[in-house]
Design a protein around this motif. Structure first.
Motif, PDB file in Angstrom:
ATOM      1  N   THR A 127       0.791  -1.033   0.305  1.00  0.00           N
ATOM      2  CA  THR A 127       0.291  -0.188   0.124  1.00  0.00           C
ATOM      3  C   THR A 127       0.698   1.257  -0.259  1.00  0.00           C
ATOM      4  N   ARG A 128       1.752   1.057  -0.383  1.00  0.00           N
ATOM      5  CA  ARG A 128       3.082   1.948  -0.573  1.00  0.00           C
ATOM      6  C   ARG A 128       4.428   1.692  -0.944  1.00  0.00           C
TER       7      ARG A 128
ATOM      8  N   ALA B  56       4.395  11.016  -2.750  1.00  0.00           N
ATOM      9  CA  ALA B  56       3.095  11.446  -2.875  1.00  0.00           C
ATOM     10  C   ALA B  56       2.426  12.893  -3.864  1.00  0.00           C
ATOM     11  N   ILE B 126      -8.786  12.027  -5.424  1.00  0.00           N
ATOM     12  CA  ILE B 126      -8.436  11.763  -3.748  1.00  0.00           C
ATOM     13  C   ILE B 126      -8.904  10.260  -3.696  1.00  0.00           C
ATOM     14  N   SER B 127     -10.015   9.687  -3.368  1.00  0.00           N
ATOM     15  CA  SER B 127     -10.466   8.572  -3.212  1.00  0.00           C
ATOM     16  C   SER B 127     -10.025   7.143  -3.976  1.00  0.00           C
ATOM     17  N   TYR B 130      -6.732   7.146  -3.054  1.00  0.00           N
ATOM     18  CA  TYR B 130      -6.891   6.011  -1.347  1.00  0.00           C
ATOM     19  C   TYR B 130      -6.705   5.091  -1.443  1.00  0.00           C
ATOM     20  N   PRO B 134      -3.155   3.512   0.122  1.00  0.00           N
ATOM     21  CA  PRO B 134      -3.520   4.965   1.594  1.00  0.00           C
ATOM     22  C   PRO B 134      -2.286   4.838   2.571  1.00  0.00           C
ATOM     23  N   ASP B 135      -1.487   3.918   2.023  1.00  0.00           N
ATOM     24  CA  ASP B 135      -0.305   4.351   3.275  1.00  0.00           C
ATOM     25  C   ASP B 135       0.548   5.573   2.587  1.00  0.00           C
ATOM     26  N   ILE B 137      -1.420   8.226   0.847  1.00  0.00           N
ATOM     27  CA  ILE B 137      -2.470   9.563   0.995  1.00  0.00           C
ATOM     28  C   ILE B 137      -2.986   9.480   2.022  1.00  0.00           C
ATOM     29  N   LEU B 138      -2.919   8.937   2.619  1.00  0.00           N
ATOM     30  CA  LEU B 138      -3.339   9.237   4.059  1.00  0.00           C
ATOM     31  C   LEU B 138      -2.023  10.100   4.984  1.00  0.00           C
ATOM     32  N   LEU B 141      -1.552  13.625   3.110  1.00  0.00           N
ATOM     33  CA  LEU B 141      -2.775  14.094   2.946  1.00  0.00           C
ATOM     34  C   LEU B 141      -2.164  15.609   2.275  1.00  0.00           C
ATOM     35  N   VAL B 144      -1.033  16.363  -0.751  1.00  0.00           N
ATOM     36  CA  VAL B 144      -1.382  15.875  -1.358  1.00  0.00           C
ATOM     37  C   VAL B 144      -2.798  17.209  -2.004  1.00  0.00           C
TER      38      VAL B 144
END
Lengths: 192, 265
Positions: A127-128, B56, B126-127, B130, B134-135, B137-138, B141, B144
């Motif tokens: 996920t990264r 990112a 953005i969704s 994600y 997810p690791d 973008i979140l 943020l 982003v």
């Protein structure tokens, strides 16, 4: 009431459109980036690795192992390098490094499984962006274990299962929201 | 009747005109598809060599290429064609009979033309990012959102200029052409400014362009592709982004002034 039907209906049709895009993304086939196979024996209480790769969320690593004996297979978020020591090339990662990593950085253990005299397959999508190294550890104190591995790295636009699941969930919600608005629009057209 | 109801009337009418079925759906489909198709984490990135912020930034920048152009087409169409045809057909004159201030009418039109388009674009992109990572973008943020802010500043500036032109000319065709010319002109101007800056080793030309298109300073901050002669600090990136939005706000303010006081219909 009519305005809310329209708003919800258009939200529904947008959800259906997004779901169609996600389904299309999930249907685009994966590209094989690299694959390698090999075999090794792992002495009691020793480790063996297959080298490191940098993975990103658009890649999937698929691993198949055949183990004779007992081995703990790890996918670790570390970077190991080949070193020339005592006339041979070997990775700079030993059992002490593994123990230290397990105790002090358990968050770097991405995947772990004990395999005993069996064939086992698994896949992982990060996920990264991360370094990934497959490590075989022989927990036995007397028996040498043998492993044959087949590692394949594949590239795709998105994690297919995740995207498909979201599309499958969003489509019925979209249809439910859109039906009243579509019926309303159809009735209006019929009246005209 | 309160002020809320006529405002909603104008807003719903504007949304109905701007996003006729299946416009909204086609754009949503293209945004979702485009985000995944164009997302790239870079082939040569190594996990140690790049910071999470740079990763990112890279992935958001890559997804912005074609989807941003699609977004710009939608916004330009809404402002030039939507507002222009309303002025030509006399629909705006009808709105003036509503118990609503002129600035309220323009706000409703802009909320439809820009607000809904932005919500759709950012929401889907953005969704999708994600879902993909997810690791990245979140935790990043802020990076982003800064990348989106820097990239959207110039298109919003052109949208403001198009708004002024549409109000002045009372038709949208010419302002649409001007908007598209301005959009493509920026890539040529920034190319010339880059060559000039590299040859003279003086970043002034790039700094001037960054004041209206801060994606350039952000690119230099994360990538440093243009050379060592310009190494902007993060505060500098924020400053250029802030300045660009002050310019955008000023252009829209002029549009409001013109619509409220000078537009004689």
């Amino acid at each position: 009431m009519k305005r809310w039907t329209t708003v919800l209906g258009r939200v529904g049709t947008v959800l259906i459109a997004i779901s169609l895009a996600l389904l299309l993304v999930s249907l685009i086939p994966q590209i094989d980036l690299i694959s390698y196979r090999g075999g090794t024996s792992v002495s009691p209480e020793q480790v063996s690795t297959t080298g490191s790769r940098v993975l990103n969320p658009q890649q999937e690593v698929q691993v198949a192992v055949t183990v004779e004996g007992t081995l703990t297979v790890y996918l670790l978020e570390i970077n190991v390098e080949l070193q020339f020591v005592n006339g041979t090339f070997d990775y700079n990662f030993n059992v002490a490094d593994l123990q230290e990593l397990l105790q002090e950085h358990p968050d770097r253990v991405t995947w772990e499984r004990e395999v005993e005299n069996e064939d086992y397959e698994w896949s992982y999508i990060p996920t990264r962006v991360m370094n990934a190294t497959i490590v075989f550890y022989n927990p036995s104190d007397s028996e040498t274990a043998y492993v044959e591995y087949d590692v394949a790295l594949k590239s795709s636009l998105a994690p297919r299962d995740k995207v498909r699941t979201i599309a499958y969930c969003a489509t019925p919600i979209g249809i439910i929201l859109a039906i009243p608005w579509l019926l309303n629009s159809w009735k209006q057209r019929k009246q005209k | 009747m309160g002020k809320g109801k006529p405002f909603l009337e104008v807003l719903s009418s504007a949304i109905h005109e701007d996003y006729r079925f299946p416009f909204l759906e086609v754009f949503a489909f293209l945004y979702a598809l485009g985000t995944f198709v164009f997302a790239s984490f870079g082939v040569t990135i190594t996990a140690q060599g790049a910071t999470n912020e740079a990763i990112a930034y890279d992935v958001v920048s890559s997804t912005l290429s074609i989807p941003l152009f699609i977004f710009i087409i939608l916004v330009f169409k809404n402002i030039a064609h939507g507002l222009g045809s309303d002025l030509e057909k006399g629909i705006i004159q009808t709105y003036f009979s509503y118990p609503l201030r002129r600035r309220g009418i323009l706000t409703a039109k802009l909320l439809s033309a820009l607000g809904v388009a932005l919500l759709l674009f950012l929401g889907i992109q953005i969704s999708a990012l994600y879902i993909l990572a997810p690791d990245i973008i979140l935790p990043q943020l802020g990076t982003v959102l800064l990348t989106y802010a820097a990239s959207l500043s110039y298109p919003l500036l052109i949208a403001g200029i198009m708004l002024l032109l549409t109000l002045k000319l009372r038709r949208g065709g010419i302002s649409l052409v001007v908007g598209l010319v301005l959009y493509f002109a920026m890539s040529m101007v920034s190319g010339i400014a880059t060559i000039f800056a590299i040859y003279t080793e003086n970043p002034v030309s790039l700094q001037i362009i960054s004041a209206i298109s801060p994606s350039l300073v952000l690119q230099q901050y994360y990538g440093g592709m243009l050379g060592d002669f310009w190494a902007p600090a993060f505060s500098e990136v924020l400053l250029y982004t802030g300045v660009s939005y002050v310019i955008v706000a000023f252009i829209f303010f002029l549009g409001y002034i013109y619509f409220s006081r000078r537009l004689n219909l």
